[in-house]
Design a protein around this motif. Structure first.
Motif, mmCIF file in Angstrom:
data_model
loop_
_atom_site.group_PDB
_atom_site.id
_atom_site.type_symbol
_atom_site.label_atom_id
_atom_site.label_comp_id
_atom_site.label_asym_id
_atom_site.label_seq_id
_atom_site.Cartn_x
_atom_site.Cartn_y
_atom_site.Cartn_z
ATOM 1 N N ASN A 1 6.864 2.373 8.490
ATOM 2 C CA ASN A 1 6.043 1.912 9.640
ATOM 3 C C ASN A 1 6.684 0.571 9.973
ATOM 4 O O ASN A 1 7.623 0.043 9.827
ATOM 5 C CB ASN A 1 4.506 1.579 9.268
ATOM 6 C CG ASN A 1 4.501 0.796 7.932
ATOM 7 O OD1 ASN A 1 5.452 -0.257 7.729
ATOM 8 N ND2 ASN A 1 3.302 0.586 7.396
ATOM 9 N N ASP A 2 5.773 -0.118 11.032
ATOM 10 C CA ASP A 2 6.385 -1.358 11.555
ATOM 11 C C ASP A 2 6.744 -2.438 10.765
ATOM 12 O O ASP A 2 7.677 -3.380 10.955
ATOM 13 C CB ASP A 2 5.384 -2.052 12.735
ATOM 14 C CG ASP A 2 5.468 -1.016 14.057
ATOM 15 O OD1 ASP A 2 6.350 0.089 14.068
ATOM 16 O OD2 ASP A 2 4.641 -1.273 14.683
ATOM 17 N N ALA A 3 6.140 -2.369 9.506
ATOM 18 C CA ALA A 3 6.083 -3.677 8.429
ATOM 19 C C ALA A 3 7.464 -2.925 7.495
ATOM 20 O O ALA A 3 7.564 -3.762 6.650
ATOM 21 C CB ALA A 3 4.953 -3.618 7.788
ATOM 22 N N GLY A 4 7.835 -1.912 7.686
ATOM 23 C CA GLY A 4 9.093 -1.327 7.022
ATOM 24 C C GLY A 4 8.623 -0.723 5.766
ATOM 25 O O GLY A 4 9.403 -0.530 4.696
ATOM 26 N N HIS A 5 7.297 -0.278 5.627
ATOM 27 C CA HIS A 5 6.580 0.303 4.581
ATOM 28 C C HIS A 5 6.747 1.746 4.615
ATOM 29 O O HIS A 5 6.364 2.046 5.673
ATOM 30 C CB HIS A 5 5.474 -0.263 3.984
ATOM 31 C CG HIS A 5 5.508 -1.709 3.707
ATOM 32 N ND1 HIS A 5 4.542 -2.853 3.786
ATOM 33 C CD2 HIS A 5 6.623 -2.749 2.857
ATOM 34 C CE1 HIS A 5 5.048 -3.882 3.230
ATOM 35 N NE2 HIS A 5 6.213 -3.715 2.931
ATOM 36 N N GLU A 6 6.650 2.564 3.517
ATOM 37 C CA GLU A 6 6.549 3.990 3.630
ATOM 38 C C GLU A 6 5.031 4.685 4.009
ATOM 39 O O GLU A 6 4.147 4.066 3.468
ATOM 40 C CB GLU A 6 7.121 4.495 2.194
ATOM 41 C CG GLU A 6 8.329 4.541 2.117
ATOM 42 C CD GLU A 6 8.944 5.256 0.864
ATOM 43 O OE1 GLU A 6 8.166 5.588 0.221
ATOM 44 O OE2 GLU A 6 10.275 5.252 0.797
ATOM 45 N N VAL A 7 5.133 5.424 4.926
ATOM 46 C CA VAL A 7 3.875 6.093 5.100
ATOM 47 C C VAL A 7 4.198 7.574 4.663
ATOM 48 O O VAL A 7 5.102 8.022 5.289
ATOM 49 C CB VAL A 7 3.119 6.020 6.481
ATOM 50 C CG1 VAL A 7 2.035 6.632 6.529
ATOM 51 C CG2 VAL A 7 3.141 4.346 6.663
ATOM 52 N N THR A 8 3.271 8.352 4.031
ATOM 53 C CA THR A 8 3.565 9.450 3.465
ATOM 54 C C THR A 8 2.609 10.612 4.155
ATOM 55 O O THR A 8 1.319 10.352 4.104
ATOM 56 C CB THR A 8 3.613 9.961 2.094
ATOM 57 O OG1 THR A 8 4.566 9.317 1.385
ATOM 58 C CG2 THR A 8 3.805 11.370 1.704
#
Length: 855
Positions: free
Chosen positions: A280-287
């Motif tokens: 995502n825009d925060a650089g974190h994973e979305v599964t």
């Protein structure tokens, strides 16, 4: 010595997978990564942890639709009701704080009996006080067009809101609120001392609804959020690979990617199971996780998702389980009835450090008490306790164009891959590789279409991955409104035209419906037709529908359901029909139609699973003699019309019923591969001419690992590979050569030189090969004759000729040499023969050269 591939530990049992072909996932510029994969049952059963189970109910539409007329009469209940009963019963054991339904609650929105079945099932959760969310899928709204959104509906007329409106939702524990339409809601549930938010979005959320959803997130900025909706990610036709979807990208761009709270999404709608993870825009994973089993056996066979969160270990374990399967009567079970599905994307583990992932918006997130055992294992124990079921069905993609099971009784087999891809000219033919029923494109002038164009028919290599042909024929621009269609047909005198299949039959094909399909242009179009006019069949009763249609036809309805209609041998019974569920556009599927003479029943299988609505009291087919088989159009009122908008892959017709292990989706077994090969040390002077063995007819046997060779297993299951190197000149070969053999590479000299020979043998079809047979053998060097060795000569004690010449022809010398090697010039045999599985014979020819007497 007979060798076979080494035995390996049996692979884990695999569940049923749907069939179809695929392309790589288009990343569309986003960062896509594969979640870490592991087995779902990793945790030690006795080890306590901070765990809970999120239960997921994928599309229940067919459970609701067939509850009253199929499931309850046969089983006393339906899968939907059993799912909710089981979840309520085992709520505490599995520590289930929440249940999420993914939409398509019913199949036909205006049928009250379906809503009644769904109401009964969900009422079980209401009575148990279990928190849950439910949302509308495309089948739950009165207009599911892609360009309509929830704000376009007449809300007062929507059955979904009448049965599952906000007044009902308000009574569910954890309900937080709804948007003005009532189709979008949010819930908060507590698990292991932490709160989670569930954002449930209905079919086609409008801009206003997405703004409402953003407001919910803004009002709960510290809550980790699970987004559920009906359509978000799609799945490729390989039944494994995730594929981006236009509406899903709308949700990603306008809501998901900018809200770090959303770490997990679930959706149904697209048939199958898949997942992918993106940043995502925060650089974190979305599964993103897709679950939808509606096209599996019995409309989904009761499979649901059990998603274990292990907050301390940092993982989410997903397994696909069916409480419905384990409660069925034992005598009703089939190979499709497995308590768990364990193929790709059906059982797996995702690694996630919850505290680190949530740190940006919930810095106070904690693991919670470690007071729960492995809930994944608990669920397995509950479902497997006392259950004895059949083995599941497994599938493999072909390794080559020859990698299919040949079946006796095949009366026609049409394949399109031999001529290469490109436009199909008028009159161009495609061979029937099993008989005398070639297909040819009917000339436009003779087709009856005044608008068809030469480029409307083409061969493509975009084929179902389970078709070994690797090609298909596609019909473009078909439109019944403009009378545009094209088709192929057999010759009028083809023998297959007149077959009535009084002992039953199997017709199987691969089909894909073009994404441009619409009900207005393509409803009730046909792919494969036995042309004719059923009204002219003796004894055919009048029917309101299709009275002048062909005797048998496979096509698609106005609701995107496959329809197989036929008139049995006993014409007076009238037509019989089998129906699939909804077919997803632009997706390859395998269709098998099996008429069983023992049961007088025709069963339609879609991607290997039998459909619920099948024809009964039907045997064989009545036909109008001399009428061709047609590919690509219907035949009604004695003329072609209503063309197929899509593709047709290889198609085969067999004169008796068959089982899945004989279909085009099955592969020839590579078991039983064996070879008779030398072992250990062979005597000096030995030669090895060839290796023979047993294998799968049609498979290629390859010899590598120091020796080289290749052979094709013949129809009897035998194969032979010539050994050695090509002769240097003439039949005599070169030095040290004493035997010749003729193989695929021409004249070859058998192995005879001393040394160590290593080998590796495999059989297979292209890229699909067996486990190897490996080994080595040695040909010993000839002993040094003392009479010819260093220092030999008079008085040397070597027994050489008095004049010191090697190979003395003196009587004493000759007798000595013959005594040690056999008769001069003769062959002293070493034959290692036969045996081998599957009736094959094996032969390794090993010979020892007679050493010539020294002169």
């Amino acid at each position: 010595m007979t060798l076979v591939p080494p035995r390996h530990r049996a692979a884990p049992r695999r569940g049923i997978r749907s069939l179809a072909a695929g392309a790589a996932l288009a990343a569309a510029g986003a960062l896509l990564t594969a979640p870490t994969l592991a087995t779902a049952a990793e945790a030690e059963p006795g080890e306590l942890g901070s765990r809970f189970t999120l239960a997921v109910l994928p599309d229940t539409q067919f459970y609701s639709r067939y509850s009253a007329d199929q499931f309850v009469p046969r089983y006393g209940s339906d899968p939907f009701a059993v799912q909710t009963e089981w979840l309520a019963e085992h709520r505490d054991e599995l520590n289930i704080p929440f249940v999420a339904h993914l939409g398509d609650v019913v199949d036909q929105v205006n049928r009250g009996v379906e809503w009644q079945a769904a109401d009964r099932a969900m009422d079980t959760l209401d009575e148990a006080g279990m928190p849950y969310s439910i949302l509308a899928g495309n089948h739950d709204v009165r207009n599911s067009r892609d360009d309509w959104y929830d704000t376009d509906y007449d809300l007062a007329a929507e059955p979904y809101l009448q049965w599952f409106g906000t007044s009902r939702a308000e009574a569910v524990p954890g309900y937080g609120g709804s948007d003005p339409t009532g189709f979008n809601r949010y819930h908060v549930f507590e698990a292991q001392g932490q709160e989670f938010l569930v954002l449930a979005l209905g079919w086609r959320s409008s801009d206003a609804s997405l703004a409402w959803a953003q407001g919910v997130l803004d009002a709960h900025p510290t809550l980790p959020t699970i987004l559920t909706t009906h359509s978000l990610i799609n799945i490729d036709a390989d039944a494994v690979t995730a594929r981006l979807d236009a509406y899903g990208e709308r949700l990603w761009e306008r809501l998901i990617r900018g809200n770090d709270q959303i770490f997990l999404t679930f959706n149904g709608h697209f048939h199958g199971s898949t997942r992918y993870t993106r940043a995502n825009d925060a650089g974190h994973e979305v599964t993103h996780i897709l679950m939808d089993h509606q096209m599996a056996y019995e409309g989904g066979n009761g499979y649901l998702g059990l998603v274990e969160f292990d907050l301390g270990a940092g993982r989410i374990s997903v397994q696909t389980a069916s409480p419905w399967v384990v409660q069925k009567p034992q005598e009703s079970l089939t190979s499709y009835d497995q308590p768990f599905l364990e193929a790709a994307n059906q059982q797996y583990t995702l690694d996630i450090d919850f505290a680190e992932r949530f740190a940006g918006f919930a810095p106070d997130f904690e693991t919670g008490p470690a007071d729960q055992p492995s809930l994944t294992q608990v669920a397995r124990d509950l479902l497997l306790d006392g259950f004895e079921g059949p083995d599941p069905i497994g599938l493999a993609q072909p390794g080559s164009r020859d990698d299919f099971v040949e079946v006796d009784g095949t009366v026609a087999h049409w394949r399109f891959g031999a001529q290469g891809e490109g436009p199909v000219a008028e009159g161009q033919t495609f061979e029937d590789v099993a008989g005398d029923a070639d297909l040819a494109r009917v000339a436009i002038a003779d087709s009856g279409s005044g608008t068809a164009q030469p480029g409307d028919v083409a061969v493509v290599t975009d084929a179902n991955p389970f078709s070994s042909d690797g090609a298909a024929i596609c019909f473009a621009n078909a439109d019944q409104r403009t009378d545009r269609f094209s088709y192929l047909a057999t010759a009028a005198d083809a023998p297959v035209n007149d077959l009535r299949f009084e002992q039953g039959y199997t017709i199987e094909t691969f089909l894909k419906v073009d994404p441009s399909w619409t009900s207005e242009a393509n409803a009730w179009s046909k792919a494969i037709v036995r042309s004719g006019n059923r009204s002219q069949l003796p004894g055919m009763p009048w029917s309101q529908w299709d009275y002048t249609a062909s005797p048998a036809a496979l096509g698609i309805s106005n609701l995107k359901e496959f329809q197989w209609t036929e008139v049995p041998v006993t014409t007076t019974k009238g037509d019989r029909t089998s129906w699939s569920g909804e077919i997803i556009l632009d997706r390859w599927v395998h269709v098998a139609l099996v008429n069983d003479s023992a049961t007088s029943r025709t069963t339609m299988y879609v991607d290997g699973a039998p459909v619920l609505r099948n024809a009964t009291d039907v045997l064989g087919q009545s036909v109008n003699g001399g009428m061709p088989w047609i590919f690509g159009a219907d035949w009604v009122d004695d003329a072609a019309r209503n063309g197929w908008n899509g593709c047709i892959g290889e198609t085969r017709v067999i004169d008796h019923p068959t089982t899945p292990d004989q279909w085009l989706t099955a592969r020839p077994s590579l078991e039983g591969f064996a070879a008779e090969v030398p072992s250990g040390q062979l005597p000096a002077g030995s030669t090895v001419e060839a290796i023979e063995g047993a294998g799968t007819p049609g498979a290629t046997v390859t010899l590598t690992g120091g020796l080289e060779g290749e052979a094709v297993v013949d129809d009897s299951g035998a194969w032979r590979i010539e050994l050695g190197t090509p002769a240097v000149s003439g039949v005599g070969g070169g030095a040290g050569v004493a035997a010749m053999a003729v193989g695929a590479g021409g004249i070859r000299a058998a192995l005879s030189e001393p040394g160590v020979y290593e080998f590796e043998l495999r059989q297979g079809f292209g890229t699909r090969v067996s486990d190897p047979i490996t080994g080595s053998f040695t040909i010993a060097a000839a002993p040094v004759d003392p009479g010819t060795g260093p220092g030999a000569g008079p008085g040397a004690g070597g027994g050489g000729a008095p004049d010191g010449r090697a190979g003395s022809t003196t009587a004493g010398g000759s007798e000595r040499d013959l005594a040690s090697t056999g008769f001069e010039g003769a062959w002293v045999g070493g034959l290692a023969l036969l045996l081998l599985a599957a009736g094959g014979a094996a032969l390794v020819v090993v010979r020892r050269r007679a050493r010539a007497a020294a002169e």
